[in-house]
Design an enzyme around this catalytic site. Structure first.
Site, PDB file in Angstrom:
ATOM      1  N   PHE A 185       4.004 -32.268   6.894  1.00 33.18           N
ATOM      2  CA  PHE A 185       4.685 -33.502   6.505  1.00 33.18           C
ATOM      3  C   PHE A 185       4.522 -33.757   5.014  1.00 33.18           C
ATOM      4  O   PHE A 185       4.828 -34.795   4.521  1.00 33.18           O
ATOM      5  CB  PHE A 185       4.141 -34.689   7.325  1.00 33.18           C
ATOM      6  CG  PHE A 185       2.640 -34.839   7.313  1.00 33.18           C
ATOM      7  CD1 PHE A 185       2.010 -35.537   6.302  1.00 33.18           C
ATOM      8  CD2 PHE A 185       1.868 -34.270   8.319  1.00 33.18           C
ATOM      9  CE1 PHE A 185       0.631 -35.668   6.283  1.00 33.18           C
ATOM     10  CE2 PHE A 185       0.484 -34.416   8.317  1.00 33.18           C
ATOM     11  CZ  PHE A 185      -0.127 -35.119   7.308  1.00 33.18           C
TER      12      PHE A 185
ATOM     13  N   TYR B 125      -8.996 -32.615  -2.362  1.00 32.69           N
ATOM     14  CA  TYR B 125      -9.161 -33.909  -1.695  1.00 32.69           C
ATOM     15  C   TYR B 125     -10.553 -34.190  -1.143  1.00 32.69           C
ATOM     16  O   TYR B 125     -10.812 -35.295  -0.678  1.00 32.69           O
ATOM     17  CB  TYR B 125      -8.114 -34.035  -0.579  1.00 32.69           C
ATOM     18  CG  TYR B 125      -6.716 -34.124  -1.142  1.00 32.69           C
ATOM     19  CD1 TYR B 125      -6.235 -35.306  -1.683  1.00 32.69           C
ATOM     20  CD2 TYR B 125      -5.888 -33.005  -1.190  1.00 32.69           C
ATOM     21  CE1 TYR B 125      -4.968 -35.389  -2.221  1.00 32.69           C
ATOM     22  CE2 TYR B 125      -4.614 -33.075  -1.735  1.00 32.69           C
ATOM     23  CZ  TYR B 125      -4.159 -34.270  -2.249  1.00 32.69           C
ATOM     24  OH  TYR B 125      -2.906 -34.342  -2.805  1.00 32.69           O
TER      25      TYR B 125
END
Length: 411
Positions: A411, A123
């Site tokens: 998450f 990322y």
């Protein structure tokens, strides 16, 4: 790219999530875990890439508020459930999803995007910087002792049923009081209180059901610990392991009482943890750090979607007045010079034509924005350039957090 990128329809969730499971190894999740993520999925903030009738890419974004230095809770998109089918790699699917997602997040007025990465190398090219770490450790409780502070014996502990509504609510109340005290922590929106209670029998791998102990003082719950007990024996006797899920406390005595409980559980000789702050205080209670087998790991990756709003949202522990030259090819609206002026009371950050003091990428600004990564350290690696003498030292001191930022759960 010939695929069609569109917002997730509820009717497509099973196929969409099945594609995600396949990308992460193809082992189906337990029905309990799958049901939780189905309920938490925000369909209007989730994307699917489709090649005809086949889902070949997934990406979601939860609605979060994350604590920043100074204690404010800032709107942040929790990027999640990102995958690309192995048959469609290197065809621009991931880049297209990241492009659409960041455009959407900007349109929603959310200054930050955050994620945890299956592979840290993915990322950075989209502007995400590693802003927090988590500490993993295994403590040899047969050899390590605790020194606890005054008042520890005044704390009363009680084993309780972890998923009892009154227990859940008491634990959530403690957690909520702690959220503003540490950057990187997430406010738990309705539904998320179920995540730390997830306890599918198929996932236990030899451990007990989830156990919970509450710490009380004068009738008030002041802390809790949730953990699994994994029994084990050899010829010399018992050598079980306590696997800690989470532990939170409102004061040092309650904190120490909970750790002492974990150390003293019969028939065990280890406490293992997978996600604790790197400055967790138990390190100053133990008699021998060398027998705690500690290792840090990357945790929360942060992306500034709106540089000005993100830097204005936090405070600075020392006065700062600095002009950043920000490079951001993927989100060009952030490119250029920004003057940040701030202190412990507040900050402003606006575009400027003044000469730059420090030059850096949005990725490295994201890494530093929660106060856990030093701008000076990034400069030593050649990732940040000081253009005005003294600017780097001043900014590094101002950006630092008095406690290490930490993401308490994934998450």
């Amino acid at each position: 790219m010939t695929t069609d990128l569109r917002v997730l329809r509820p009717a497509d969730w099973d196929e969409w999530y099945g594609r995600l499971e396949l990308a992460f190894g193809g082992v189906p999740e337990s029905p309990e875990e799958r049901a939780l993520w189905r309920d938490l999925t925000e369909h209007d903030r989730s994307l699917g890439a489709w090649d005809g009738d086949e889902c070949v890419g997934t990406a979601g974004a939860f609605t979060f508020r994350v604590t920043v230095p100074g204690g404010a809770a800032v709107q942040a998109a929790g990027v999640t459930m990102v995958s690309v089918a192995p048959t469609h790699r290197r065809r621009g699917v991931l880049t297209a999803m990241m492009r659409r997602q960041l455009d959407d997040i900007r349109s929603w007025g959310e200054p930050l995007a955050v994620l945890t990465a299956s592979e840290p190398a993915i990322y950075g090219r989209f502007g995400y910087g590693i802003a927090t770490q988590q500490l993993r450790a295994t403590i040899d409780t047969s050899r390590v002792r605790l020194t606890v502070p005054e008042g520890t014996d005044d704390v009363r502990l009680r084993l309780v049923k972890a998923d009892a509504p009154e227990v859940r609510d008491a634990c959530e109340a403690v957690y909520a009081r702690l959220v503003p005290t540490r950057p990187g922590m997430l406010e738990r929106r309705p539904g998320w209180e179920r995540l730390p209670l997830l306890d599918a029998e198929d996932d236990r791998k030899g451990t007990s059901p989830l156990q919970c102990v509450l710490a009380r003082r004068d009738g008030e719950v002041v802390g809790y610990a949730r953990y699994f007990n994994k029994p084990d024996w050899d010829a010399a006797g018992p050598k079980g392991t306590i696997e800690l899920r989470d532990l939170e406390a409102l004061d040092p005595a309650a904190y120490a009482a909970l750790w002492r409980h974990l150390f003293d559980i019969d028939l065990t000789s280890r406490v293992r943890m997978y996600n604790r702050p790197v400055d967790d205080a138990w390190q100053h209670l133990v008699s021998d750090n060398r027998r705690c087998d500690m290792a840090p790991r990357d945790s929360l990756h942060v992306r500034l979607v709106d540089v000005g709003a993100a830097l204005e949202a936090r405070t600075y522990q020392a006065p700062v007045d600095v002009v950043f030259e920000v490079a951001d090819a993927f989100c060009p609206w952030n490119e250029g010079r920004w003057r940040l002026t701030g202190d412990a009371k507040g900050a402003s950050c606006a575009r400027t034509g003044d000469a730059a003091d420090i030059a850096l990428s949005v990725r490295d600004l994201g890494a530093a924005c929660l106060g856990g990564v030093s701008l000076s350290s990034l400069a030593a690696a050649g990732r940040v350039r000081e253009l005005r003498r003294g600017a780097l030292a001043d900014a590094s001191v101002g950006f630092a957090s008095v406690v290490a930022p930490w993401l308490p759960h994934g998450f």
